[in-house]
Write a protein that holds these residues in place. Structure first.
Motif, PDB file in Angstrom:
ATOM      1  N   ALA A   1      43.040  48.494  34.203  1.00 22.45           N
ATOM      2  CA  ALA A   1      42.974  47.773  35.481  1.00 22.45           C
ATOM      3  C   ALA A   1      42.345  46.378  35.390  1.00 22.45           C
ATOM      4  CB  ALA A   1      42.242  48.621  36.518  1.00 22.45           C
ATOM      5  N   PRO A   2      41.193  46.171  34.704  1.00 21.37           N
ATOM      6  CA  PRO A   2      40.623  44.820  34.667  1.00 21.37           C
ATOM      7  C   PRO A   2      41.583  43.769  34.103  1.00 21.37           C
ATOM      8  CG  PRO A   2      39.008  46.428  33.903  1.00 21.37           C
ATOM      9  CD  PRO A   2      40.295  47.155  34.042  1.00 21.37           C
ATOM     10  N   ALA A   3      42.266  44.105  33.019  1.00 18.39           N
ATOM     11  CA  ALA A   3      43.220  43.155  32.438  1.00 18.39           C
ATOM     12  C   ALA A   3      44.374  42.885  33.390  1.00 18.39           C
ATOM     13  CB  ALA A   3      43.746  43.691  31.105  1.00 18.39           C
ATOM     14  N   LEU A   4      44.795  43.908  34.112  1.00 15.84           N
ATOM     15  CA  LEU A   4      45.918  43.764  35.040  1.00 15.84           C
ATOM     16  C   LEU A   4      45.544  42.864  36.213  1.00 15.84           C
ATOM     17  CD1 LEU A   4      48.801  44.729  35.200  1.00 15.84           C
ATOM     18  CD2 LEU A   4      48.017  46.754  36.438  1.00 15.84           C
ATOM     19  N   ARG A   5      44.298  42.959  36.675  1.00  9.06           N
ATOM     20  CA  ARG A   5      43.860  42.097  37.786  1.00  9.06           C
ATOM     21  C   ARG A   5      43.829  40.624  37.372  1.00  9.06           C
ATOM     22  NH1 ARG A   5      40.028  46.439  39.017  1.00  9.06           N
ATOM     23  NH2 ARG A   5      40.774  47.512  40.896  1.00  9.06           N
ATOM     24  N   VAL A   6      43.451  40.359  36.135  1.00  7.43           N
ATOM     25  CA  VAL A   6      43.441  38.974  35.654  1.00  7.43           C
ATOM     26  C   VAL A   6      44.863  38.432  35.542  1.00  7.43           C
ATOM     27  CG1 VAL A   6      42.814  37.462  33.728  1.00  7.43           C
ATOM     28  CG2 VAL A   6      41.263  39.294  34.418  1.00  7.43           C
ATOM     29  N   LEU A   7      45.801  39.301  35.158  1.00  3.37           N
ATOM     30  CA  LEU A   7      47.189  38.860  34.976  1.00  3.37           C
ATOM     31  C   LEU A   7      47.925  38.650  36.301  1.00  3.37           C
ATOM     32  CD1 LEU A   7      48.255  41.109  31.958  1.00  3.37           C
ATOM     33  CD2 LEU A   7      48.034  38.617  31.948  1.00  3.37           C
ATOM     34  N   ALA A   8      47.441  39.270  37.384  1.00  4.14           N
ATOM     35  CA  ALA A   8      48.159  39.207  38.668  1.00  4.14           C
ATOM     36  C   ALA A   8      48.420  37.775  39.147  1.00  4.14           C
ATOM     37  CB  ALA A   8      47.406  40.013  39.723  1.00  4.14           C
ATOM     38  N   PRO A   9      47.412  36.894  39.240  1.00  2.87           N
ATOM     39  CA  PRO A   9      47.707  35.523  39.699  1.00  2.87           C
ATOM     40  C   PRO A   9      48.561  34.723  38.725  1.00  2.87           C
ATOM     41  CG  PRO A   9      45.408  35.716  39.007  1.00  2.87           C
ATOM     42  CD  PRO A   9      45.967  37.100  39.046  1.00  2.87           C
ATOM     43  N   THR A  10      48.583  35.162  37.470  1.00  2.00           N
ATOM     44  CA  THR A  10      49.406  34.471  36.474  1.00  2.00           C
ATOM     45  C   THR A  10      50.881  34.550  36.841  1.00  2.00           C
ATOM     46  OG1 THR A  10      47.796  35.274  34.849  1.00  2.00           O
ATOM     47  CG2 THR A  10      49.759  34.189  33.986  1.00  2.00           C
ATOM     48  N   VAL A  11      51.266  35.640  37.499  1.00  3.55           N
ATOM     49  CA  VAL A  11      52.660  35.829  37.914  1.00  3.55           C
ATOM     50  C   VAL A  11      53.095  34.692  38.830  1.00  3.55           C
ATOM     51  CG1 VAL A  11      54.243  37.347  39.164  1.00  3.55           C
ATOM     52  CG2 VAL A  11      52.496  38.328  37.662  1.00  3.55           C
TER      53      VAL A  11
ATOM     54  N   LEU B   1      42.791  36.505  30.256  1.00  7.48           N
ATOM     55  CA  LEU B   1      42.398  35.295  30.979  1.00  7.48           C
ATOM     56  C   LEU B   1      43.043  34.055  30.349  1.00  7.48           C
ATOM     57  CD1 LEU B   1      40.679  34.010  33.226  1.00  7.48           C
ATOM     58  CD2 LEU B   1      38.787  33.869  31.581  1.00  7.48           C
ATOM     59  N   GLY B   2      43.219  34.082  29.029  1.00  9.44           N
ATOM     60  CA  GLY B   2      43.886  32.969  28.356  1.00  9.44           C
ATOM     61  C   GLY B   2      45.316  32.786  28.831  1.00  9.44           C
ATOM     62  N   THR B   3      45.995  33.891  29.154  1.00 14.55           N
ATOM     63  CA  THR B   3      47.371  33.808  29.649  1.00 14.55           C
ATOM     64  C   THR B   3      47.417  33.040  30.965  1.00 14.55           C
ATOM     65  OG1 THR B   3      47.779  35.976  28.647  1.00 14.55           O
ATOM     66  CG2 THR B   3      49.425  35.165  30.195  1.00 14.55           C
ATOM     67  N   LEU B   4      46.456  33.328  31.844  1.00 18.95           N
ATOM     68  CA  LEU B   4      46.390  32.626  33.127  1.00 18.95           C
ATOM     69  C   LEU B   4      46.120  31.132  32.936  1.00 18.95           C
ATOM     70  CD1 LEU B   4      46.200  32.386  36.202  1.00 18.95           C
ATOM     71  CD2 LEU B   4      43.839  33.212  36.053  1.00 18.95           C
TER      72      LEU B   4
END
Length: 539
Positions: free
Chosen positions: A128-138, A196-199
């Motif tokens: 879940a923590p990694a998924l929350r960081v990736l959400a705004p990246t979408v 976080l780097g992806t974002l």
């Protein structure tokens, strides 16, 4: 007419080469930063990272991946007719379309991250923590995709290529730094730091593309002033066109990616049901997602670049009803793709284990065995992706969706049986991917033959590459073994063997006329390549 054909072919290769080089650079950076990231968070943390990325990839496909291709196709068709005002209107509406769709998906994902982790991955809530960081990246990626598609539709792949490199550089630095800071809170937060780097990479790429677009504005303004188009597209018509173009692309890409998401869900749930521990499941999947797939996807990025470069040319040629030019571009891009994919598959099979040891200091035999079995998917995925693009660019949008759906059904049955009854754990996913990609190739080639009377000449397209790759593979194997015996260094032996592989493949292709002088001229700096080969008496 002949010069025009040659020019079109050369432009396709040049634009494809720009994206291919960027793809290589991006993936090399990806390999380099994955090494310290894996060392920081471990196989377990990379498992959480990999699970989160499977969900993220689906979200990106639903809201983002089809956008550049769709915008590129729609823009290219208007630019070919000099309808610059309509092209600009398509760009504007695409921004709104992408922002609304991706923003909705991002919000749902952020709020429901824990529930998604429980439902999809057998209760492994550490995802879940990694998924929350990736959400705004979408959301960021969706808007970024519109800018990329617009410049591609104008026939310029350079902004996309450079933005990819900028994105990956920021991604690499931030991922490693954030993971190192957050790992003290556990593997799950270390994985979140990696995402976080992806974002931040996506944000940097979007800023870069906006600056490029701003520099285009004066030129675009002049073109629109001279635009003689009287019938301008209404917004509702543009949204309908975007939807009708994106939906088949999204469905095809979703089925491709959903096979991977289903793999991760089936893998975690079935192995947990038959008694494997969650930490072991995550570690195995970490090896698969962060090591095996990393090496498999490197050559696929090069072939995917050719597909992207091909789309505007085919869409424009179809708009102008230049059917002969369309077929020539199909022949050219398939042949070049096979010239790249086949030797890459052989190289990965032969040198995968030593490369894993060199990159990750992994002396176990598991990654190498995985690559030996799975290397053939490089050829099948490259050809299936390319043939899907050809069908879509030829206005047969639904066919790849149907073919992908059939292949996915076969893949699921095959994978479930191997996971539940054969106890092949991670190898079940590899065999399942072989079946899926092979099925897509067969069905797409059958559709091309039936719908547009295009039949793949396998000996012409693949024969020389297969022979040269077989010779290259044998020579590379013995060079590596000989070097290990003499100098006892995997690093030096691997580098020597890889360099020898490149030289041997190129020489065999040239000496056996597997690649012709005319084809060499099409490549960037082709005239210099030909002159050099004449001086070496190889032509």
């Amino acid at each position: 007419m002949g010069n025009n054909k040659k020019s079109a072919g050369k432009n396709l290769i040049v634009q494809g080469s720009i994206l291919a080089v960027a793809s290589i650079v991006v993936r090399l950076i990806g390999i380099l930063y994955r090494i310290p990231l894996t060392n920081i968070v471990g196989n377990e943390g990379m498992g959480y990272y990999g699970f989160a990325f499977e969900v993220y990839q689906i979200l990106v496909i639903l809201s983002t991946n089809a956008v550049p291709v769709a915008v590129s196709k729609l823009t290219a068709a208007r630019v070919a007719r000099h309808q610059y005002k309509n092209a600009q209107a398509i760009f504007r509406c695409s921004i709104i379309f992408a922002a609304v769709l991706s923003g909705t998906l991002a919000l749902i994902t952020f709020v429901g991250a824990r529930w998604i982790s429980i439902f999809m991955f057998g209760g492994i809530v550490e995802v879940a923590p990694a998924l929350r960081v990736l959400a705004p990246t979408v959301f960021v990626c969706a808007v970024m995709g519109v800018f990329r598609g617009y410049t591609q539709g104008l026939g310029n792949m350079a902004p996309t290529a450079f933005s990819q490199v900028v994105e990956q550089l920021f991604n690499a630095v931030v991922s490693v730094a954030a993971a190192a800071i957050l790992i003290s809170r556990g593997a799950a937060f270390g994985a979140a730091g990696g995402t976080l780097g992806t974002l931040m990479g996506a944000v940097s790429s979007l800023v870069f593309l906006y600056l490029v677009y701003s520099s285009y504005r004066p030129q675009l303004g002049l073109r629109m002033k001279k635009d003689p188009t009287k019938k301008l597209l209404e917004n509702k018509d543009i949204y309908r066109m975007i939807g009708l173009t994106i939906i088949p692309l999204v469905l095809t890409s979703t089925i491709y990616q959903i096979s991977s998401l289903l793999d991760s869900a089936l893998f975690s749930n079935i192995l947990k049901a038959i008694g494997y521990q969650p930490s072991f499941i995550s570690s195995l999947y970490g090896i698969y997602s962060s090591k095996y797939q990393l090496l498999i996807n490197l050559p696929l990025g090069i072939t995917a670049a050719l597909s992207v470069a091909m789309m505007p040319g085919i869409a424009g040629a179809i708009a102008l009803k230049r059917h002969e030019q369309v077929r020539e571009q199909m022949d050219l891009v398939i042949r070049v793709t096979m010239l790249i994919a086949i030797p890459c598959a052989v190289g990965v099979a032969v040198m995968g284990g030593p490369i894993m040891q060199m990159l990750f200091r992994d002396t176990t035999t598991l990654p190498g065995r995985m690559l030996i079995i799975g290397a053939v998917t490089i050829v099948f995925y490259a050809l299936s992706t390319l043939t899907s693009t050809i069908l879509q660019a030829s206005n047969h949008m639904r066919i790849p969706v149907i073919n992908a759906g059939i292949s996915l059904g076969i893949h699921i049955v095959f994978t479930v049986v191997l996971l539940a009854f054969a106890d092949l754990h991670i190898f079940a996913l590899i065999y399942g991917n072989i079946v899926f990609s092979f099925s897509m190739c067969v069905l797409n080639l059958r559709s091309l033959a039936k719908l547009i009377d295009y039949r793949l000449d396998i000996p012409k397209m693949c024969g020389a590459a297969v022979i040269a790759s077989a010779i290259m593979g044998a020579v590379t194997f013995f060079v590596y073994k000989g070097s290990i015996y003499l100098i006892h260094s995997n690093l030096i032996s691997t580098v020597i063997a890889v360099l020898v592989a490149v030289v041997v493949y190129a020489l065999v292709m040239i000496v056996t006329h597997g690649v012709t002088e005319e084809e060499l001229y099409l490549f960037p700096k082709g005239d210099m390549i030909v002159k050099l080969l004449y001086r070496l008496h190889l032509l």
